[in-house]
Design an enzyme around this catalytic site. Structure first.
Site, PDB file in Angstrom:
ATOM      1  N   GLU A   1      35.013  49.267 -15.890  1.00  0.00           N
ATOM      2  CA  GLU A   1      35.328  48.090 -15.076  1.00  0.00           C
ATOM      3  C   GLU A   1      35.374  48.508 -13.611  1.00  0.00           C
ATOM      4  O   GLU A   1      35.962  49.538 -13.273  1.00  0.00           O
ATOM      5  CB  GLU A   1      36.674  47.508 -15.490  1.00  0.00           C
TER       6      GLU A   1
ATOM      7  N   GLU B   1      40.484  42.623  -5.174  1.00  0.00           N
ATOM      8  CA  GLU B   1      41.610  42.262  -6.032  1.00  0.00           C
ATOM      9  C   GLU B   1      42.923  42.413  -5.278  1.00  0.00           C
ATOM     10  O   GLU B   1      43.084  43.305  -4.450  1.00  0.00           O
ATOM     11  CB  GLU B   1      41.649  43.132  -7.294  1.00  0.00           C
TER      12      GLU B   1
END
Length: 345
Positions: free
Chosen positions: A158, A163
């Site tokens: 990932e 974020e």
């Protein structure tokens, strides 16, 4: 009078010094030639545009997901038809794609708010991935991300490109993998100027990428630029994020609107000219072919969830996260506005 033994020793030493110097010079030449070959290889790289999601057809490149949020957020991800019918996803007349959280419905505490999560219809191997973000979500309870993952998480790896939670002002990029992948903190150098330095300018947040360690913290690198996330990014007119994944590792750059390289704008991206990235995970401590398979790219906005609940009060938000979600007026700024997502290989 110098003895023959001393003279012999002197000449022997001189011979050793000459040999040593010759070996050093030869080694330096070899290192220089190897470095020149690497630079020549890098400089000869060209990146061809293989997919572009932008303009009226932006959403043709994406699939709307409707499964339960795997991070336990208070959201209900809706399908394409529902998203378009309720104004949660649409393309403006100027070609900008908008994805947002419902901001009109009052909810009971604990009820899930409608939101959007889209995945690229295609998965991609190593390449250069560039997204132009005009506006991103922020605010208490809001946990947005622009990221990618491979099949059978975490086996396929990932890559979190953008974020954060709540009203954070500094973006964090993070990898999540199976055991063994790590971030080398010695590669951090705020003074780094070139991609060739194999350094990064961000701050090390964590070094173990293993998703099974420390509640899936991953190995993160935090930007130093307050225009990299949330309200700071939006006030700067947005920005461009570029992720380069190749045999050397994964690099991520952020360019504020005023600093976007001309080669990106002209669709002839040249990472060699961009300077040192904000983030870099070297294949030396995280072999790319071992930890990452073809990636699907994702935009989503969740609320509260595992990370949002954990940071809600520590980041200055009032009351409880679940209570905050009930009021639609809290989500006026919870939206992505994306100019394009481009894939080069």
């Amino acid at each position: 009078m110098v003895s023959l033994r001393l003279l012999s020793a002197f000449f022997a030493a001189g011979t050793l010094v000459q040999a040593s110097n010759h070996d050093a010079i030869t080694n330096n030449h070899a290192q220089h030639n190897a470095r020149a070959q690497r630079l020549s290889s890098r400089q000869s790289r060209t990146y061809n545009l293989v997919n572009s999601a932008e303009g009226p057809n932006f959403f043709d490149s994406w699939t709307f997901m409707t499964f339960d949020d795997p991070t336990h957020g208070l959201v209900q991800y809706v399908d394409r038809d529902t998203a378009f019918a309720n104004g949660l996803a649409y393309v403006r007349e100027d070609g900008i794609a908008v994805m947002r959280v419902d901001n009109t419905t009052w909810l009971a505490e604990g009820q899930k708010r409608n939101s959007v999560r889209v995945h690229t219809t295609k998965s991609y191997g190593q390449g250069l991935f560039i997204a132009d973000i005009l506006q991103m979500p922020y605010g208490c309870s809001v946990w947005p991300a622009y990221w990618s993952n491979g099949a059978n998480w975490p086996q396929g790896g990932e890559i979190d490109i953008i974020e954060g939670t709540q009203n954070t002002t500094l973006n964090q990029s993070t990898l999540h993998t199976t055991p063994g992948c790590t971030l080398d903190p010695s590669n951090q150098n705020q003074e780094a100027q070139s991609l060739y330095d194999n350094k990064f300018t961000g701050q090390v947040a964590s070094t173990v990428c293993d998703a099974a360690v420390d509640n899936n913290t991953g190995c993160g690198i935090r930007s130093n630029d307050p225009s990299s996330y949330g309200i700071g990014l939006n006030k700067a007119g947005g920005g461009v994020f570029a992720a380069l994944w190749n045999e050397e590792g994964i690099r991520i750059w952020h360019f504020a609107r005023a600093n976007v390289p001309e080669d990106i704008t002209n669709k002839t991206p040249n990472p060699d000219a961009w300077g040192a990235p904000v983030a870099f995970w070297s294949t030396n401590t995280c072999p790319m072919n071992q930890y990452f398979t073809d990636q699907s790219f994702i935009f989503n906005i969740t609320l509260c969830g595992d990370l949002g609940n954990a940071t809600f009060n520590t980041e200055g938000c009032p009351g409880t996260c679940s209570a905050f979600v009930t009021d639609p007026n809290n989500f006026r700024a919870a939206m992505w506005k994306v100019k394009y997502f481009r894939v080069y290989q």
